[in-house]
Design a protein around this motif. Structure first.
Motif, mmCIF file in Angstrom:
data_model
loop_
_atom_site.group_PDB
_atom_site.id
_atom_site.type_symbol
_atom_site.label_atom_id
_atom_site.label_comp_id
_atom_site.label_asym_id
_atom_site.label_seq_id
_atom_site.Cartn_x
_atom_site.Cartn_y
_atom_site.Cartn_z
ATOM 1 N N TYR A 50 -5.401 -5.592 0.865
ATOM 2 C CA TYR A 50 -4.196 -5.662 1.694
ATOM 3 C C TYR A 50 -4.540 -5.482 3.167
ATOM 4 O O TYR A 50 -4.065 -6.218 4.032
ATOM 5 C CB TYR A 50 -3.215 -4.587 1.229
ATOM 6 N N ALA A 51 -5.411 -4.492 3.423
ATOM 7 C CA ALA A 51 -5.771 -4.213 4.811
ATOM 8 C C ALA A 51 -6.620 -5.317 5.413
ATOM 9 O O ALA A 51 -6.488 -5.656 6.602
ATOM 10 C CB ALA A 51 -6.503 -2.868 4.878
ATOM 11 N N MET A 54 -5.743 -1.869 -2.074
ATOM 12 C CA MET A 54 -5.345 -1.504 -0.721
ATOM 13 C C MET A 54 -6.317 -2.073 0.302
ATOM 14 O O MET A 54 -5.926 -2.480 1.400
ATOM 15 C CB MET A 54 -5.252 0.013 -0.602
ATOM 16 N N TRP A 107 3.064 -3.777 -9.338
ATOM 17 C CA TRP A 107 2.980 -4.465 -8.059
ATOM 18 C C TRP A 107 2.971 -5.979 -8.271
ATOM 19 O O TRP A 107 2.433 -6.486 -9.265
ATOM 20 C CB TRP A 107 1.718 -4.051 -7.299
ATOM 21 N N THR A 144 -3.441 7.698 0.750
ATOM 22 C CA THR A 144 -4.359 6.566 0.777
ATOM 23 C C THR A 144 -5.766 6.936 0.373
ATOM 24 O O THR A 144 -6.669 6.134 0.484
ATOM 25 C CB THR A 144 -4.403 5.942 2.183
ATOM 26 N N ARG A 167 -6.804 0.984 -7.403
ATOM 27 C CA ARG A 167 -5.792 1.063 -6.364
ATOM 28 C C ARG A 167 -6.439 0.930 -4.990
ATOM 29 O O ARG A 167 -5.932 0.222 -4.107
ATOM 30 C CB ARG A 167 -5.030 2.382 -6.488
ATOM 31 N N ALA A 169 5.157 1.424 -3.098
ATOM 32 C CA ALA A 169 3.780 1.850 -3.338
ATOM 33 C C ALA A 169 3.690 3.052 -4.254
ATOM 34 O O ALA A 169 2.620 3.388 -4.742
ATOM 35 C CB ALA A 169 3.096 2.155 -2.007
ATOM 36 N N PRO A 211 0.826 -1.210 0.000
ATOM 37 C CA PRO A 211 0.000 0.000 0.000
ATOM 38 C C PRO A 211 0.856 1.252 0.000
ATOM 39 O O PRO A 211 2.015 1.224 0.421
ATOM 40 C CB PRO A 211 -0.794 -0.131 1.292
#
Length: 751
Positions: free
Chosen positions: A76-77, A73, A100, A40, A69, A93, A34
């Motif tokens: 990922y979280a 993310m 990626w 973010t 994106r 990132a 990320p």
């Protein structure tokens, strides 16, 4: 002993090939990571992303790339990204998302493929993955993902491959997945999914692979799956796999419309009813797996039309009736497993025509009759026919299967000897033959199985000896057939000098006969063993003879027992040979050489003695005195018969006959009548028609009955067992022995 667990429930050999074929990645691609906290925002687009957009609608594209994106993310979280197996260094990132790890983008920068296989993803899948509107491939298998499959994934209208197998996903399969009209492969196996299979999956018109196996799915198989007319891969290796769930109900007949189908896995469910005959329409089918269900009824003969079939797995059902003979016409069949059903009737002889068959498992049924000729199955690796009602003998052709590793014929009604050819199966690793009525001995070549390790944990390589199947510490109560209980064929060769065995010698034969010519009174037997540590004992009439010793024969049958005691503690092998000696007429040797021993029946007249025989023996119990002269041969003095007296001088050799004399042993049968003298013994010859007599048929049963009215004064009977002459008749002492036709008597009477 029963069939090994592995042979009861084998796994299809092609299951391992049901794997997604994801493309490998270059190791130089930066890891998925990320951006820093200040970037973010869902609208954030890096300068690199913006530079990659060159179309007039750049503003809209920037928003779409930003959404992609943000979706990445969020993944990922939600899945503990910091602990992913592959992480990137700080600053990755800031790279375009197309660089990626695991992310592939199109020319507009939109994500088209996301592949994060075996990367330690944990937690639930976020529904925001549905924002990857251009996604075509989603590969997230072999992680620890849990929770439900988001129904929002049904919005990924361009998705072609969805691979979520080998995770911990639970809950139902979303019906919304039926909206993925471009989907070609759906891999959901080895999760904890439950509930029914959505009928909506039948809308996936382009689906080539559907794998829902090893879950907790229940309910019927939707008939709508029969609408998946293009269920195939681009490689034409099409698969439908639903095994290891809790599906119930019948196998839909509509599956017979899937003519491109190559593999159909429905095993380990609770399916019931008959096998649809329409499955015979699946002309491209290579593997049919319906095992471990509750299917009933006969095996459809239409399965014989599956000309491309390589594996047929129907074990652990309630199928009944005969095995269709047409299955023997499937040309490329490699595995046929019909075990643990209720099939009956004969094993079709046509199965012996499937020359490429690798495994034939028919155990645990009600099959009867003989084992057919399977000698043409030269690549057969495993043959399991145990726990049936098969009868007859074990075909010797089974010993000519060069690749056979497993032979299980236990618990049938097989009879007769075990073919010696089985001992030549060099690759055999397990043999189970107990629970039959087999006789004879176990071929010596199978003795090596005693030293092999277990075929599988808890499954010995053989059932030749009693084991501890019930685990109580002994082998005495293992049921009716705790082990085969036969000895090994320890004898390598058996030879009789002057006679032939009938039948010819074979390691598994336990009883032989032989007939000798009427002029042979003894026979030489040679027994050779396979292993020098085994010992041989030969018995006849209660007497033990060493190997290579001549055995005397009696008229009529002569039972001879050869016992081989193995060095390894297994049961001894016992072989009997009945040698029959039936002379055409009562047998009399043409000549018998007697040896008179000094101090017994043979005396040499001392020096200084010169008298008549009557002077020396008149007051003794001597009944006859014989001497030999060069002029007259043997001369006898018999006081009771008034026979002539003769002079005796020093050095004369005298043979006396008296009750106190010892029996006279026979040393050899020769034709010479010369009486050579030795220091301690002298031999002479009795001739047929003079001193030798064979008791004729119909004669009295006692010596007195035969000689009472004759001038015979004494008679001895030849004892073949001890090789000596036994006193049989001496009236002066009241001696009267039993005689029988064929007995050989040595008689003494006046000249």
């Amino acid at each position: 002993m029963g069939v090994s667990p592995a042979l009861d429930t084998p796994a299809p050999t092609t299951v391992a090939t049901l794997e997604p074929a994801a493309a490998p990645f270059e190791s130089t691609i930066p890891n998925f990571f990320p951006p820093p906290a200040e970037t973010t925002s869902a609208e954030a687009v890096t300068a690199a992303d913006e530079a990659s957009i060159s179309r007039p609608d750049a503003d809209a594209l920037r928003d779409q790339v930003a959404a992609d994106r943000a979706a990445l993310m969020a993944l990922y979280a939600a899945t503990d990204g910091p602990n992913w197996r592959l992480n990137a260094p700080t600053g990755a990132a800031t790279e375009p998302i197309g660089t990626w790890f695991g992310v592939t983008t199109n020319g507009d920068g939109r994500v088209t493929s996301l592949i994060l296989i075996d990367n330690n993803l944990t937690g639930a899948l976020p529904g925001t993955l549905s924002n990857l509107a251009h996604l075509r491939e989603l590969w997230l298998y072999e992680n620890q993902l849990s929770g439900p499959i988001p129904a929002a994934l049904g919005d990924l209208v361009h998705l072609e491959i969805l691979a979520l197998l080998r995770n911990e996903l639970s809950g139902p399969i979303p019906a919304a997945l039926g909206d993925l009209t471009h989907l070609r492969e759906l891999w959901l196996r080895e999760n904890q999914l439950s509930g029914p299979i959505p009928a909506a999956l039948g809308n996936l018109a382009h689906l080539a692979i559907l794998d829902l196996s090893v879950n907790e799915l229940s309910g019927p198989i939707p008939a709508a799956l029969g609408d998946l007319a293009h269920l195939r891969e681009l490689s034409l290796h099409s698969e439908l796999s639903l095994h290891s769930n809790e599906l119930s109900g019948p196998v839909p007949a509509t599956l017979g419309d899937l003519t491109w189908l190559r593999v159909l896995y429905l095993s380990d469910n609770q399916l019931s009813g008959p096998i649809p005959a329409v499955l015979g329409r699946l002309i491209n089918l290579e593997n049919l797996e319906l095992s471990n269900n509750q299917l009933q009824g006969p095996i459809p003969a239409t399965l014989g039309d599956l000309a491309k079939l390589r594996e047929l797995w129907l074990y652990e059902n309630h199928l009944s009736g005969p095995i269709p003979a047409v299955l023997g016409k499937i040309p490329f069949l490699q595995i046929l497993n019909l075990s643990n059903n209720q099939l009956s009737g004969l094993i079709p002889a046509t199965l012996g025509n499937i020359t490429g068959l690798d495994a034939l498992w028919l155990h645990g049924n009600r099959l009867s009759g003989p084992i057919p000729d399977l000698g043409g199955l030269l690549v057969l690796d495993s043959l399991s026919l145990g726990n049936n009602r098969l009868s007859g003998s074990i075909p010797a052709e089974l010993g000519h299967l060069p690749n056979l590793k497993a032979l299980l014929l236990n618990d049938n009604q097989l009879q007769g000897p075990i073919p010696p050819a089985l001992g030549s199966l060099a690759h055999l690793q397990i043999a189970q033959l107990a629970g039959n009525a087999l006789t004879g001995c176990i071929p010596h070549g199978l003795r090596r199985l005693l030293t092999l390790p277990e075929f599988e944990p808890g499954v010995p390589a053989n059932d030749f000896t009693a084991g501890d199947a019930n685990g109580d510490g002994d082998s005495a109560d293992e049921g009716a057939t705790p082990g085969l209980g036969l000895p090994f064929c320890l004898l390598r060769d058996l030879h009789l000098q002057g006679a032939s065995l009938d039948p010819l010698f074979a390691g598994g034969t336990a009883a032989y006969t032989a007939t000798v010519p009427d002029d042979i009174e003894e026979i030489l037997m040679t027994a050779t063993v396979h292993d020098t540590g085994d010992t041989v004992t030969i018995r006849k009439g209660g007497k033990i003879y060493t190997e290579g010793t001549a055995l005397p024969l009696d008229p009529g049958p002569n039972p001879i027992t050869i016992e081989i005691i193995p060095s390894d503690g297994t049961p001894p092998q016992i072989v009997t040979v009945t040698v029959t000696w039936e002379p055409a007429e009562p047998h009399v040797p043409s000549s018998v050489v007697l040896t008179l021993r000094l101090g017994g029946n043979f005396y040499i007249v001392s020096a200084g003695v010169s008298a008549m025989a009557a002077d020396l023996f008149g007051g003794t119990d001597v009944t006859s005195v014989w001497t030999h002269t060069a002029q007259r041969g043997w001369v006898v003095y018999e006081p009771s018969a008034g026979a002539e007296d003769f002079p005796v001088k020093a050095g004369d050799v005298l043979w006396i006959v008296a009750p106190s004399a010892q029996p006279l042993p026979v040393v050899a049968l020769i034709g010479s009548d010369a009486p050579p003298a030795g220091a301690g013994a002298i031999s002479f010859t009795l001739r047929e028609g003079s001193n030798l007599l064979a008791v004729p048929a119909g004669a009295p049963t006692t010596a007195a009955g035969l000689f009472g009215a004759t001038d015979v004064t004494i008679a001895w009977k030849y004892n073949r067992a001890t090789r000596t002459w036994d006193l049989s008749y001496l009236p002066a002492l009241g001696c009267d022995g039993a005689i029988a036709p064929g007995d050989v008597l040595w008689i003494v009477k006046p000249q």
